[in-house]
Design a protein around this motif. Sequence first.
Motif, PDB file in Angstrom:
ATOM      1  N   SER A 264     -14.138  11.696  12.723  1.00 13.71           N
ATOM      2  CA  SER A 264     -13.643  10.914  11.595  1.00 13.71           C
ATOM      3  C   SER A 264     -13.311   9.496  12.041  1.00 13.71           C
ATOM      4  CB  SER A 264     -12.385  11.572  11.016  1.00 13.71           C
ATOM      5  OG  SER A 264     -11.315  11.515  11.951  1.00 13.71           O
ATOM      6  N   LEU A 265     -13.091   8.632  11.065  1.00 15.88           N
ATOM      7  CA  LEU A 265     -12.571   7.296  11.328  1.00 15.88           C
ATOM      8  C   LEU A 265     -11.229   7.169  10.628  1.00 15.88           C
ATOM      9  CD1 LEU A 265     -15.647   4.883  11.184  1.00 15.88           C
ATOM     10  CD2 LEU A 265     -14.168   5.376  13.148  1.00 15.88           C
ATOM     11  N   PRO A 266     -10.135   7.240  11.378  1.00 14.98           N
ATOM     12  CA  PRO A 266      -8.806   7.164  10.785  1.00 14.98           C
ATOM     13  C   PRO A 266      -8.574   5.833  10.064  1.00 14.98           C
ATOM     14  CG  PRO A 266      -8.698   7.994  13.028  1.00 14.98           C
ATOM     15  CD  PRO A 266     -10.088   7.500  12.824  1.00 14.98           C
ATOM     16  N   LEU A 267      -7.727   5.905   9.062  1.00 11.27           N
ATOM     17  CA  LEU A 267      -7.310   4.784   8.207  1.00 11.27           C
ATOM     18  C   LEU A 267      -8.383   4.373   7.206  1.00 11.27           C
ATOM     19  CD1 LEU A 267      -5.313   2.480  10.664  1.00 11.27           C
ATOM     20  CD2 LEU A 267      -4.699   4.691   9.683  1.00 11.27           C
ATOM     21  N   TRP A 268      -9.574   4.926   7.307  1.00  9.33           N
ATOM     22  CA  TRP A 268     -10.597   4.733   6.272  1.00  9.33           C
ATOM     23  C   TRP A 268     -10.280   5.691   5.125  1.00  9.33           C
ATOM     24  CZ3 TRP A 268     -15.915   7.499   6.923  1.00  9.33           C
ATOM     25  CH2 TRP A 268     -16.686   7.347   5.761  1.00  9.33           C
ATOM     26  N   LEU A 269     -10.069   5.146   3.942  1.00  8.42           N
ATOM     27  CA  LEU A 269      -9.682   5.944   2.790  1.00  8.42           C
ATOM     28  C   LEU A 269     -10.886   6.211   1.888  1.00  8.42           C
ATOM     29  CD1 LEU A 269      -6.359   4.116   1.828  1.00  8.42           C
ATOM     30  CD2 LEU A 269      -6.574   6.362   2.906  1.00  8.42           C
ATOM     31  N   PRO A 270     -11.079   7.443   1.459  1.00  3.60           N
ATOM     32  CA  PRO A 270     -12.146   7.731   0.499  1.00  3.60           C
ATOM     33  C   PRO A 270     -11.799   7.160  -0.870  1.00  3.60           C
ATOM     34  CG  PRO A 270     -10.777   9.671   0.820  1.00  3.60           C
ATOM     35  CD  PRO A 270     -10.287   8.635   1.794  1.00  3.60           C
ATOM     36  N   ALA A 271     -12.801   7.039  -1.730  1.00  6.89           N
ATOM     37  CA  ALA A 271     -12.586   6.450  -3.054  1.00  6.89           C
ATOM     38  C   ALA A 271     -11.503   7.183  -3.839  1.00  6.89           C
ATOM     39  CB  ALA A 271     -13.900   6.452  -3.831  1.00  6.89           C
ATOM     40  N   SER A 272     -11.414   8.495  -3.647  1.00  4.47           N
ATOM     41  CA  SER A 272     -10.422   9.284  -4.386  1.00  4.47           C
ATOM     42  C   SER A 272      -8.986   8.933  -4.008  1.00  4.47           C
ATOM     43  CB  SER A 272     -10.656  10.774  -4.152  1.00  4.47           C
ATOM     44  OG  SER A 272     -10.547  11.084  -2.759  1.00  4.47           O
ATOM     45  N   HIS A 273      -8.815   8.260  -2.830  1.00  6.89           N
ATOM     46  CA  HIS A 273      -7.483   7.885  -2.361  1.00  6.89           C
ATOM     47  C   HIS A 273      -7.428   6.397  -1.988  1.00  6.89           C
ATOM     48  CE1 HIS A 273      -7.230  12.230  -2.085  1.00  6.89           C
ATOM     49  NE2 HIS A 273      -5.946  12.151  -1.852  1.00  6.89           N
ATOM     50  N   MET A 274      -8.240   5.614  -2.674  1.00  4.09           N
ATOM     51  CA  MET A 274      -8.435   4.221  -2.310  1.00  4.09           C
ATOM     52  C   MET A 274      -7.146   3.405  -2.279  1.00  4.09           C
ATOM     53  SD  MET A 274     -10.621   1.983  -1.400  1.00  4.09           S
ATOM     54  CE  MET A 274     -12.131   2.872  -1.749  1.00  4.09           C
ATOM     55  N   TYR A 275      -6.188   3.779  -3.120  1.00  6.74           N
ATOM     56  CA  TYR A 275      -4.958   2.979  -3.218  1.00  6.74           C
ATOM     57  C   TYR A 275      -3.764   3.648  -2.545  1.00  6.74           C
ATOM     58  CZ  TYR A 275      -7.553   0.004  -6.382  1.00  6.74           C
ATOM     59  OH  TYR A 275      -8.486  -0.857  -6.914  1.00  6.74           O
ATOM     60  N   MET A 276      -4.041   4.643  -1.717  1.00 11.40           N
ATOM     61  CA  MET A 276      -2.949   5.305  -1.008  1.00 11.40           C
ATOM     62  C   MET A 276      -2.274   4.354  -0.025  1.00 11.40           C
ATOM     63  SD  MET A 276      -3.036   9.035   0.845  1.00 11.40           S
ATOM     64  CE  MET A 276      -3.742   8.497   2.404  1.00 11.40           C
ATOM     65  N   GLY A 277      -2.986   3.307   0.393  1.00 12.03           N
ATOM     66  CA  GLY A 277      -2.421   2.328   1.311  1.00 12.03           C
ATOM     67  C   GLY A 277      -1.965   1.060   0.637  1.00 12.03           C
ATOM     68  N   SER A 278      -1.674   1.142  -0.673  1.00  9.80           N
ATOM     69  CA  SER A 278      -1.300  -0.052  -1.430  1.00  9.80           C
ATOM     70  C   SER A 278       0.014   0.123  -2.182  1.00  9.80           C
ATOM     71  CB  SER A 278      -2.414  -0.394  -2.444  1.00  9.80           C
ATOM     72  OG  SER A 278      -3.660  -0.541  -1.812  1.00  9.80           O
ATOM     73  N   ARG A 279       0.880   1.005  -1.701  1.00 13.04           N
ATOM     74  CA  ARG A 279       2.168   1.196  -2.367  1.00 13.04           C
ATOM     75  C   ARG A 279       3.036  -0.059  -2.217  1.00 13.04           C
ATOM     76  NH1 ARG A 279       1.589   4.877  -5.909  1.00 13.04           N
ATOM     77  NH2 ARG A 279       3.800   4.455  -6.245  1.00 13.04           N
ATOM     78  N   ASP A 280       3.980  -0.223  -3.139  1.00 10.43           N
ATOM     79  CA  ASP A 280       4.853  -1.396  -3.126  1.00 10.43           C
ATOM     80  C   ASP A 280       5.992  -1.177  -2.132  1.00 10.43           C
ATOM     81  OD1 ASP A 280       6.350  -3.640  -3.598  1.00 10.43           O
ATOM     82  OD2 ASP A 280       6.899  -3.120  -5.659  1.00 10.43           O
ATOM     83  N   ALA A 281       5.921  -1.853  -1.004  1.00  6.67           N
ATOM     84  CA  ALA A 281       6.974  -1.728   0.007  1.00  6.67           C
ATOM     85  C   ALA A 281       8.187  -2.586  -0.297  1.00  6.67           C
ATOM     86  CB  ALA A 281       6.408  -2.120   1.380  1.00  6.67           C
ATOM     87  N   GLY A 282       8.075  -3.473  -1.282  1.00  4.59           N
ATOM     88  CA  GLY A 282       9.134  -4.440  -1.553  1.00  4.59           C
ATOM     89  C   GLY A 282      10.524  -3.858  -1.743  1.00  4.59           C
ATOM     90  N   PRO A 283      10.708  -2.856  -2.604  1.00  5.63           N
ATOM     91  CA  PRO A 283      12.057  -2.307  -2.810  1.00  5.63           C
ATOM     92  C   PRO A 283      12.675  -1.738  -1.535  1.00  5.63           C
ATOM     93  CG  PRO A 283      10.645  -1.692  -4.637  1.00  5.63           C
ATOM     94  CD  PRO A 283       9.751  -2.323  -3.610  1.00  5.63           C
ATOM     95  N   ALA A 284      11.895  -1.013  -0.732  1.00  2.00           N
ATOM     96  CA  ALA A 284      12.437  -0.454   0.515  1.00  2.00           C
ATOM     97  C   ALA A 284      12.785  -1.572   1.492  1.00  2.00           C
ATOM     98  CB  ALA A 284      11.440   0.514   1.135  1.00  2.00           C
ATOM     99  N   LEU A 285      11.925  -2.589   1.595  1.00  2.00           N
ATOM    100  CA  LEU A 285      12.216  -3.705   2.491  1.00  2.00           C
ATOM    101  C   LEU A 285      13.488  -4.427   2.046  1.00  2.00           C
ATOM    102  CD1 LEU A 285       8.608  -5.152   2.964  1.00  2.00           C
ATOM    103  CD2 LEU A 285       9.825  -3.532   4.431  1.00  2.00           C
ATOM    104  N   ALA A 286      13.645  -4.597   0.736  1.00  3.41           N
ATOM    105  CA  ALA A 286      14.848  -5.254   0.213  1.00  3.41           C
ATOM    106  C   ALA A 286      16.092  -4.420   0.480  1.00  3.41           C
ATOM    107  CB  ALA A 286      14.691  -5.513  -1.287  1.00  3.41           C
ATOM    108  N   ALA A 287      15.910  -3.086   0.575  1.00  3.45           N
ATOM    109  CA  ALA A 287      17.040  -2.189   0.832  1.00  3.45           C
ATOM    110  C   ALA A 287      17.285  -1.984   2.323  1.00  3.45           C
ATOM    111  CB  ALA A 287      16.800  -0.838   0.157  1.00  3.45           C
ATOM    112  N   GLY A 288      16.582  -2.733   3.155  1.00  2.84           N
ATOM    113  CA  GLY A 288      16.897  -2.710   4.587  1.00  2.84           C
ATOM    114  C   GLY A 288      15.876  -2.104   5.514  1.00  2.84           C
ATOM    115  N   LEU A 289      14.813  -1.488   4.994  1.00  2.50           N
ATOM    116  CA  LEU A 289      13.775  -0.961   5.881  1.00  2.50           C
ATOM    117  C   LEU A 289      13.130  -2.138   6.611  1.00  2.50           C
ATOM    118  CD1 LEU A 289      11.991   1.346   6.940  1.00  2.50           C
ATOM    119  CD2 LEU A 289      10.529   1.030   4.936  1.00  2.50           C
ATOM    120  N   THR A 290      13.138  -2.103   7.922  1.00  6.04           N
ATOM    121  CA  THR A 290      12.699  -3.249   8.721  1.00  6.04           C
ATOM    122  C   THR A 290      11.602  -2.831   9.698  1.00  6.04           C
ATOM    123  OG1 THR A 290      14.940  -4.170   8.579  1.00  6.04           O
ATOM    124  CG2 THR A 290      13.460  -5.122  10.219  1.00  6.04           C
ATOM    125  N   PRO A 291      10.336  -3.066   9.351  1.00  4.38           N
ATOM    126  CA  PRO A 291       9.255  -2.712  10.268  1.00  4.38           C
ATOM    127  C   PRO A 291       9.263  -3.602  11.508  1.00  4.38           C
ATOM    128  CG  PRO A 291       8.446  -2.980   8.012  1.00  4.38           C
ATOM    129  CD  PRO A 291       9.831  -3.539   8.055  1.00  4.38           C
TER     130      PRO A 291
END
Length: 329
Positions: A264-291
């Motif tokens: 397999s090739l990790p991080l490659w998303l199939p069309a059925s899950h194309m937006y699984m890597g596009s969630r809105d991180a903004g609220p968690a970052l504003a609440a203190g999540l610090t990558p």
Amino acid sequence: MRILVLGGTRFVGYSVAAEGVRRGHEVVCAARGEAGRVPVGARLVRVDRDLEDGLAPLVGERFDAVVDVATISYEWVRRALAAFGDGVGHWAFVSSISAYAEPGSPPSGVGDRLLPPKAVHGTREAMKDDPDLYGSVKVASEQAVTAAVGDKALIVRAGLITGPGDEHDRFGYWPQRLVRGGRVVVPDVGHEIQYIDVRDLAAWLIDGAEQGITGVFDGIGPSTPLPALLTAMADTLGANVEFVRVSEEELLERGVAPWSGPRSLPLWLPASHMYMGSRDAGPALAAGLTPRSLADALAGALDHERTLGVDRQRKAGLTPEDEAEILAG
């Protein structure tokens, strides 16, 4: 604080317990104790969450906060809530973005439609036959948590979790492959991808207990187009590589799978899950999540790769032989 970690011997649970100890809290880990040791400074209480009375060894103990990382069982969550929900001041439940019903559609936030809840004890074998079962169990567990503890709950729908202890070989494949150098097969896609280092997720969960952070969040870092992330990885590592972009159609024809599994090739998303890597991180970052920085995330992933053995049989990725075959074609 007295913090109960339901788990504590592997990956997320271990990192949460370690962070709690590092900050000077009294940390109790409730687990079978078969997957590994708890962090130095934490106390292990052996329990069997498959049993109705499996938490009996903790009877009489009280905690200021609970962190539950239950993966496959609604019953585990229900029993823990029955035992400790009334007396605890903060309850964090690590859910998953797999709870969302439409990963192939652009997301709008945590109010997106969820999978139907399934209040069952799942198994990894059953989840192979029903790919949505994991997410449905998470939905049922989320509902149980909010019903039991109300506004004391922090629900974290985590995305791809990386770093020390990662058991899935997805993120770590790429830095390990890049440091080897040479021509690198990459999927010719432009979709976005996200990740969060387990140490950063753990720190935020302990922040939640200390600061009383509550609500529902997508617990993930910012999204980045996959080609840009791979380029940034190579630049950060100083890797001498040439990316060879191969179309999705050709990869599939050659038996290469997206995301995970053998060949397999990790991080490659199939069309059925194309937006699984596009969630809105903004609220968690504003609440203190610090990558942490990409450099720190890559260093942690590489250390873990070397601990496991870079020549091991991987759960995700291409072997050098697989890649050579594709490049030759």
